[in-house]
Design an enzyme around this catalytic site. Structure first.
Site, short mmCIF file in Angstrom:
data_model
loop_
_atom_site.label_atom_id
_atom_site.label_comp_id
_atom_site.label_asym_id
_atom_site.label_seq_id
_atom_site.Cartn_x
_atom_site.Cartn_y
_atom_site.Cartn_z
N LYS A 129 42.86 42.25 34.31
CA LYS A 129 41.78 41.33 33.90
C LYS A 129 41.85 41.15 32.41
O LYS A 129 42.38 42.02 31.70
CB LYS A 129 40.42 41.95 34.25
CG LYS A 129 39.32 40.93 34.42
CD LYS A 129 39.31 40.40 35.82
CE LYS A 129 38.33 39.26 35.98
NZ LYS A 129 38.13 38.95 37.40
N ASP A 169 37.91 33.00 35.29
CA ASP A 169 36.72 33.80 35.63
C ASP A 169 35.58 33.07 34.89
O ASP A 169 35.73 31.87 34.59
CB ASP A 169 36.91 35.27 35.17
CG ASP A 169 35.90 36.22 35.81
OD1 ASP A 169 36.13 36.65 36.94
OD2 ASP A 169 34.86 36.52 35.20
N1 GLU Z 1 38.47 36.04 38.52
C1 GLU Z 1 38.60 35.98 39.93
C2 GLU Z 1 38.20 37.29 40.55
O1 GLU Z 1 37.27 37.92 40.07
C3 GLU Z 1 39.94 35.46 40.40
C4 GLU Z 1 41.15 36.16 39.86
C5 GLU Z 1 42.47 35.46 40.20
O2 GLU Z 1 42.48 34.46 40.90
O3 GLU Z 1 43.48 35.96 39.72
O4 GLU Z 1 38.71 37.74 41.54
#
Ligand code: GLU
Length: 448
Positions: A129, A169
């Site tokens: 992340k 996100d």
């Molecule tokens: N931010 C999204 C999550 O919390 C998606 C992450 C992604 O698609 O890599 O899962």
């Protein structure tokens, strides 16, 4: 030999001591470790090889300066992050969050959640992340572009379709992914489609990726209701937030016959007993980037409550889709008192630990974020598949795949919870099923 409970308490304490002040990270770790007692009893090799201790420590954490110039010509400095948490199952995968609240503790909690969420999808993706303490609110397109370009100028050296694949996100949507991809392409000199997901379908994005987190959340809630011989048909629902997840949660809820009567943003709550007019919300939020309070200027049936609490509104299904810790024990008690049957977390960790306990004690079906909102990242993995074989699938085909994946996630949680003596407890099911998949891969790789 130390007993399992003591061992878990010791690891939790170590995480607190080694990561001071990162309360969200401590909370996310506690939720997972709290479920692992029976797993360690069954698989002593996880203790012997210190799998839990290793899983709690990110593989790599990058923190960097992001300098950029605003429209007045003034220099701004933000802080960027990427936590490459665990690559046992595939390249690091997880979104970028641009929000003033972002600091290392938030990125680590999100990365930790992502590891187990991604494992739960059954797809070949590790967890990571990132983000920045940049506030996109009120910024011009040109400012957002300059920020994204500067952010990627530092981050690009850590990315790659086999290394680390970010997506969006909070605060990072199609516009930002476009700017980020453009700068990556320019710096790397190659059209590496699979290095980012959530791209526009016009240039390598997957259809359904935009809708997938919200749609997936509703599919998961639908599965929870089916397991209780219920359905969404005719149910009154409340969805917090008004961003990407909330919008497509509302859309799919309406398609499946539920009625969403409220949504929100950081300015307040809109209550529309006739049902939220989604086209209006889309126009205000996706096109015009306005505040949700403007909704009531166009709909006579609706009321706006500044600083209102959305969880006061009676509903049978609640989907918190705004942000972490937005639903506490008092809110949970109110929802239970109003007859709420099911709660699915569209956001990451929106319910506090005390709130979760209230739902568990009341017998409310509770879908934790790492299961309920896994449809977003799962569709990102579908986007990576399409990029890898230079293909593009239809909306209908991709949505069918998403539905199958969410049914699979539900089944895995359901079966695992029953197997470990907590039938119907999706928190236990999700944490154990996700953990075991990562742990098995780590064991196979030896001490790395
Ligand atoms: N931010 C999204 C999550 O919390 C998606 C992450 C992604 O698609 O890599 O899962």
């Amino acid at each position: 030999m130390v007993n399992v409970r003591e061992r878990l308490a010791h690891v939790q304490q170590q995480v607190i001591d080694r990561n001071p002040g990162e309360s969200e990270f401590h909370q996310a770790v506690a939720e997972v470790l709290g479920c692992l007692g029976p797993v360690l009893e069954r698989y002593p090799q996880y203790s012997e090889y210190k799998i839990i201790e290793r899983i709690c420590e990110p593989e790599r954490q990058v923190i960097f300066r992001v300098p950029w110039e605003d429209d007045r010509g003034e220099i701004q400095i933000n802080r960027g992050f990427r936590v490459q948490y665990n690559s046992a199952l595939g390249p690091y995968k997880g979104g970028l969050r641009f929000h003033p609240s972002v600091y290392l503790g938030i990125v680590k909690f999100l990365g930790f959640e992502q590891v187990f969420k991604n494992a739960l999808t059954g797809m070949p993706i590790g967890g990571g992340k990132g983000g920045a303490d940049f506030d996109p609110k009120g910024k011009s397109d040109a400012e957002v572009m300059r920020f994204c370009q500067s952010f990627m100028t530092e981050l690009y050296r850590y990315l790659g379709e086999y290394i680390d694949v970010p997506a969006g996100d909070i605060g990072v949507g199609g516009r930002e992914i476009g700017f980020l991809f453009g700068q990556y392409k320019r710096l790397s000199g190659k059209y590496e489609s699979g290095v980012l997901t959530g791209k526009n379908p016009a240039w390598g994005g997957a259809l359904v990726r935009r809708e997938s987190t919200g749609y997936g959340a509703v599919f998961f809630v639908d599965e929870m209701l089916r397991a209780r011989d219920q359905s969404l048909e005719g149910k009154t629902c409340v969805v917090s937030g008004a961003g990407n997840v909330a919008i497509y949660t509302i859309e799919k809820t309406h398609q499946l016959g539920g009625k969403v009567v409220a949504c929100s943003d950081s300015g307040g709550v809109v209550y529309d007993p006739e049902g939220i007019d989604l086209e209006l919300v889309k126009r205000l939020k996706e096109v015009e980037r306005r505040r949700i309070k403007d909704y009531v200027d166009y709909r006579r049936t609706a009321v706006f409550r500044e600083e209102g609490n959305i969880w006061d509104i009676p509903c049978q299904v609640a989907i918190p889709a705004a942000t972490q810790n937005e639903l506490d024990a008092a809110d949970a008690r109110r929802l239970v008192a109003h007859g709420c049957l099911a709660v699915g977390e569209g956001a990451n960790m929106p319910t506090t630990p005390a709130g979760i306990r209230v739902f568990e004690e009341a017998g409310v079906a509770f879908g934790p974020g790492k299961a309920t909102n896994a449809g977003g990242v799962a569709t990102s993995a579908l986007e990576m598949q399409q990029n890898a074989c230079r293909d593009s699938w239809t909306f209908q085909y991709t949505e069918t795949r998403l539905r199958e994946i969410m049914t699979g996630v539900h089944q895995r949680c359901w079966d695992t919870a029953a197997e470990f003596g907590h039938p119907g407890n999706y928190v236990v099911g999700a944490n154990i099923a996700g953990f075991v998949r990562v742990a098995e891969a780590m064991l196979a790789f030896g001490l790395v």
